[in-house]
Design an enzyme around this catalytic site. Structure first.
Site, short mmCIF file in Angstrom:
data_model
loop_
_atom_site.label_atom_id
_atom_site.label_comp_id
_atom_site.label_asym_id
_atom_site.label_seq_id
_atom_site.Cartn_x
_atom_site.Cartn_y
_atom_site.Cartn_z
CG ASP A 198 -12.46 -43.52 -71.70
OD1 ASP A 198 -11.82 -42.54 -71.29
OD2 ASP A 198 -13.58 -43.43 -72.24
CD GLU B 19 -5.59 -66.75 -70.47
OE1 GLU B 19 -5.29 -66.72 -71.68
OE2 GLU B 19 -6.76 -66.79 -70.05
C1 NOJ Z 1 -12.39 -39.89 -70.42
C2 NOJ Z 1 -11.43 -39.42 -71.45
O1 NOJ Z 1 -10.21 -39.14 -70.83
C3 NOJ Z 1 -12.06 -38.21 -72.10
O2 NOJ Z 1 -11.16 -37.53 -72.92
C4 NOJ Z 1 -13.28 -38.65 -72.85
O3 NOJ Z 1 -13.94 -37.51 -73.37
C5 NOJ Z 1 -14.24 -39.41 -71.93
N1 NOJ Z 1 -13.59 -40.35 -71.08
C6 NOJ Z 1 -15.26 -40.17 -72.75
O4 NOJ Z 1 -14.64 -41.25 -73.38
#
Ligand code: NOJ
Length: 564
Positions: free
Chosen positions: A225, A274
């Site tokens: 993310d 790994e």
């Molecule tokens: C991207 C994620 O897909 C989204 O749903 C989220 O709100 C933001 N990152 C923050 O983590």
């Protein structure tokens, strides 16, 4: 737990020399949004037991892997993207034994499992952050986040001009333990999501340990993310007059796509390497970047040979249903990935954007957060055609739960039902992500159309049952059967998905004729039928087509696959 994959789910790509190979090169990966997929315990919220029970459906759909959005312990300020404990499952979704059962069952069915990792920020209920606040300004734990004194005479102004992606300032002022106003902390998203300071060695160590925890559990990879956000420019400089919220096509921002992030991924890659690939021995565990960068060339930096394996292609997702635009983005995406030897990815929908059946039902240029249903028939016709184009391209494709049912976005959710934090931070002007998160329909009838026995955390619209898995299974021409047939054909024709090139043939305006080994894909993006010379034997079409003699009439907004 170790990996126990029953059967290789796809052949390893044969590819140009110098290219890497592995199951993920041409995999079709299905995104499960656990809240909204299937509710195993009848509390109105999807959960891991629900996902496990429905895995045979995904095996039958033919996908290679499942990516699960976050299921970790979380106060759910941003639907689980605010993690309080990276090593436990939120009770709302189940338990670690449930996660183990899911992994075992998926592997027994030949499906790989990718989990979401959220390293840019934690929840404000994470132990480190709670202690950092409670211990006051001198706390060493504050160095693991970005705490700064405010500007102005009494520190009453934020430390810089950055805005949160969800609207409002990217800083929140703390209150010291003695009750007086204190320092500010940085959160690129909601205030409940403080950004980690990735310059601090404890943060890097912690995430290396979290990676190992889940790799030891047997996961096949991580979707990372905000992979572009971890490192901030030295000194956290003001942005000035830039448009802060535009994610694509901007200059590099001081908080996004800083070159320092790549060191993090190089270190993670050594850890993944790994780990054994599992009995199928056709490639290892993978890292997938959610990286919003100004250009596809900058996205390619994330998938250099010693970094991640894949990166989402948001430029493709953001492209209008227009032949010339599509061709341009396909060419530039393939060209950008070629030098680094990584597969291009293709994606049309996810849990953050309006579903493509609704995007394409509306005029282009409205962005990825749309609140009007538009022309639903046209949207679905184009969505089906767009999917066949996507699945004809070389590389890996991502499918978001429910798109295989042709689901539209739910654009008329009442404000009181909405849960997306960005809707509230932007005072109802943005943040329409709930519309793509409505629990999916499995059956024609029932209180939540087979999602579970206890209703649904977001209201499902009337008529949802007609779009259900039950209503579409075995029905010729249904969107579900189109997806099944397309994914099966991708497996049966190794030319599809493999490699890194497409060849364009000349075509009338608004039409694409794309050649791949043993295969031709014709796409009509115009609103009127187009006559073409028949290029081969009809394999699959997104809408009924008439072939007469040597000519085919390609209906409006239709894609056809041909073998040659
Ligand atoms: C991207 C994620 O897909 C989204 O749903 C989220 O709100 C933001 N990152 C923050 O983590």
């Amino acid at each position: 737990m170790t990996q126990h994959l029953a059967a290789p789910s796809t052949g390893t790509s044969t590819d140009a020399p110098g290219h890497r190979t592995g199951w993920w090169q041409d995999a079709v990966i299905y995104q499960v949004y656990p809240r909204s997929f299937a509710d195993g315990n009848g509390d109105g919220m999807g959960d891991l037991a629900g996902v496990t029970a429905r895995l045979p459906y995904l095996r039958d759909l033919g996908v290679d892997a499942v990516w699960l959005s976050p299921f970790y312990a979380s106060p759910q300020a941003d639907a689980g993207y605010d993690v309080a404990d990276y090593r436990t499952i939120d009770p709302m979704f189940g338990s670690l034994p449930d996660a183990d059962a899911l992994l075992r069952e998926a592997h027994a069915l030949g499906l790989r499992v990718i989990v979401d990792l959220v390293p840019n920020h934690s929840s404000d209920r994470h132990e480190w952050f709670k202690r950092a606040l409670a211990e006051g300004p001198g706390s060493a734990l504050r160095d693991r986040y970005h705490f700064r004194p405010g500007k102005g005479t009494d520190g009453e102004l934020p430390p810089n001009d950055w805005e949160s992606i969800f609207g409002g300032p990217a800083w929140t002022r703390t209150t010291d333990p003695d009750g007086t106003p204190g320092d500010w902390y940085l959160h690129l998203f909601a205030p409940e999501q403080p950004d980690f300071n990735w310059e601090h060695p404890a943060v890097a160590d912690e995430f290396r340990s979290i990676l190992r925890f889940w790799l030891d559990m047997g996961v096949d990879g991580f979707r990372v993310d905000v992979a572009h956000g971890l490192v901030k420019a030295d000194g956290l400089p003001d942005l000035g007059s830039h448009d802060q919220l535009k994610l694509l096509g901007n200059d590099v921002m001081p908080f996004f796509d800083q070159d320092g992030v790549h060191e993090v991924y190089r270190s993670w890659r050594t850890i993944l390497d790994e780990y054994p690939a599992g009995p199928s021995s056709d490639g290892g565990r993978i890292l997938v970047a959610e990286a919003w960068t100004p250009t596809v060339e900058r996205t390619a930096n994330y998938v250099r040979p010693d970094e991640m394996h894949q990166a989402f292609n948001f430029q493709y997702l953001s492209t209008a249903w227009d032949a010339a635009e599509l061709r341009k983005v396909i060419d530039s995406s393939l060209a950008a990935m070629r030098p680094v030897g990584a597969p291009t990815t293709w994606v049309l929908s996810n849990h953050d954007v309006t579903r493509h059946a609704t995007r394409f039902a509306n005029p282009p240029g409205l962005g990825t957060q749309i609140r009007t249903p538009g022309d639903r028939d046209k949207g679905l016709r184009r969505a089906r055609a767009a999917t066949l184009l996507m699945l004809a391209l070389p590389g890996s494709a991502y499918v978001y739960q429910g798109e295989e049912l042709g689901l539209p976005d739910v654009t008329d959710l009442p404000d009181e039902a909405r849960q997306d934090p960005s809707f509230f931070r932007a005072e109802g002007q943005d943040g329409f992500r709930d519309g793509c998160r409505v629990p999916i329909p499995w059956t024609r009838e029932g209180s939540s159309y087979g999602f579970g026995d206890g209703g649904s955390w977001l209201p499902q619209p009337a008529g949802w049952g007609d779009l259900s898995v039950e209503a579409q299974t075995g029905v010729e021409g249904s969107t579900l059967e189109l997806y099944r047939a397309a994914i099966a054909a991708r497996r049966a024709h190794p030319g599809l998905g493999a490699g890194s090139d497409v060849e364009w043939e000349s075509a009338p305006e608004g039409v694409l004729v794309l050649r791949r080994p043993g295969f031709v894909c014709t796409v009509n993006t115009t609103g009127a039928p187009v006559e073409l010379a028949v290029p081969g034997t009809l394999l699959l079409a997104s809408a009924p087509v008439a072939v007469e003699g040597g000519t085919v009439e390609l209906p409006a907004d239709t894609t056809v696959w041909w073998t040659v």
